[in-house]
Scaffold this motif. Structure first.
Motif, PDB file in Angstrom:
ATOM      1  N   UNK A   2       0.855  -1.182   0.000  1.00  0.00           N
ATOM      2  CA  UNK A   2       0.000   0.000   0.000  1.00  0.00           C
ATOM      3  C   UNK A   2       0.900   1.245   0.000  1.00  0.00           C
ATOM      4  N   UNK A   3       1.346   1.699  -1.173  1.00  0.00           N
ATOM      5  CA  UNK A   3       2.328   2.793  -1.230  1.00  0.00           C
ATOM      6  C   UNK A   3       1.773   4.179  -0.906  1.00  0.00           C
ATOM      7  N   UNK A   4       0.462   4.373  -1.002  1.00  0.00           N
ATOM      8  CA  UNK A   4      -0.127   5.686  -0.734  1.00  0.00           C
ATOM      9  C   UNK A   4      -0.476   5.777   0.747  1.00  0.00           C
ATOM     10  N   UNK A   5       0.456   6.304   1.532  1.00  0.00           N
ATOM     11  CA  UNK A   5       0.322   6.336   2.992  1.00  0.00           C
ATOM     12  C   UNK A   5      -0.191   7.699   3.432  1.00  0.00           C
ATOM     13  N   UNK A   6      -1.226   7.676   4.266  1.00  0.00           N
ATOM     14  CA  UNK A   6      -1.727   8.888   4.912  1.00  0.00           C
ATOM     15  C   UNK A   6      -1.450   8.768   6.405  1.00  0.00           C
ATOM     16  N   UNK A   7      -1.182   9.895   7.051  1.00  0.00           N
ATOM     17  CA  UNK A   7      -0.917   9.893   8.488  1.00  0.00           C
ATOM     18  C   UNK A   7      -2.060  10.536   9.252  1.00  0.00           C
ATOM     19  N   UNK A   8      -2.297  10.027  10.456  1.00  0.00           N
ATOM     20  CA  UNK A   8      -3.323  10.578  11.334  1.00  0.00           C
ATOM     21  C   UNK A   8      -2.972  10.291  12.780  1.00  0.00           C
ATOM     22  N   UNK A   9      -3.774  10.790  13.683  1.00  0.00           N
ATOM     23  CA  UNK A   9      -3.558  10.584  15.116  1.00  0.00           C
ATOM     24  C   UNK A   9      -4.383   9.410  15.607  1.00  0.00           C
ATOM     25  N   UNK A  10      -3.810   8.661  16.538  1.00  0.00           N
ATOM     26  CA  UNK A  10      -4.514   7.561  17.185  1.00  0.00           C
ATOM     27  C   UNK A  10      -4.924   8.001  18.580  1.00  0.00           C
ATOM     28  N   UNK A  11      -5.959   7.417  19.143  1.00  0.00           N
ATOM     29  CA  UNK A  11      -6.335   7.749  20.518  1.00  0.00           C
ATOM     30  C   UNK A  11      -5.211   7.354  21.479  1.00  0.00           C
ATOM     31  N   UNK A  12      -4.937   8.199  22.449  1.00  0.00           N
ATOM     32  CA  UNK A  12      -3.847   7.936  23.388  1.00  0.00           C
ATOM     33  C   UNK A  12      -4.164   6.809  24.361  1.00  0.00           C
TER      34      UNK A  12
END
Length: 177
Positions: A150-160
């Motif tokens: 999966x080369x199209x990587x998006x970043x986001x926040x995870x719950x702490x």
């Protein structure tokens, strides 16, 4: 009568031979000591929809949640596919790669993935996770190549406060633990 002695006004030549010898030795030594770096860029997207865009309910949105306690592979709308707790105190990247390979076999046209990170995840773990979700080593014609996941990587926040527990089976991974 007095004699006048003329002093000869001549400029002495500078002997820079020693300096030139030093430069001849110093320049190659400094060039050999330089560290040449290769800068790699990874294009990233940030998850979310554009203003006014409505999400498609049949759209499979794969995400990997990475927290210090482990990883979780999930479909953002349908639930957890597989939970990967720490193995011997380290993240289970081999299990993540196996799970993503099983998903890729069932959905070969899918290229995007969302990587959600907890606040305490260190940089090296992030880079290793990104490399793991993008490709894996495969043997083709007796040589090792990087096969695409999966080369199209998006970043986001995870719950702490997310806790990763036991391994979960899901039909997308073929029932593999």
């Amino acid at each position: 009568m007095r004699r006048r002695h003329r002093r000869l006004n001549s400029t002495p030549e500078l002997d820079i031979t020693a300096f030139m010898n030093l430069m001849i030795v110093l320049v190659p030594v400094l060039l050999l000591g330089m560290v040449f770096t290769q800068i790699r860029m990874i294009e990233l997207d940030f998850p979310g929809l554009a203003k006014g865009e409505v999400p498609d309910p049949d759209h499979f949105r794969l995400e990997v949640v990475l927290v210090p306690g482990g990883m979780r592979v999930a479909d953002s709308e349908r639930g957890i596919i597989r939970s990967l707790p720490l193995r011997e105190g380290k993240q289970d990247f081999a299990g993540l790669r196996t799970t993503l390979q099983a998903i890729k076999q069932r959905m070969p046209e899918k290229t995007d993935i969302v990587l959600r990170l907890g606040g305490a995840v260190d940089y090296q773990t992030l880079v290793t996770a990104m490399d793991t979700v993008r490709s894996y080593p495969a043997v083709v014609a007796a040589s090792v190549v990087e096969a695409e996941l999966f080369p199209d990587v998006s970043l986001g926040d995870a719950p702490d406060d997310l806790r990763i527990s036991a391994v979960t089976d899901h039909p997308l991974t073929g029932g593999r633990p």
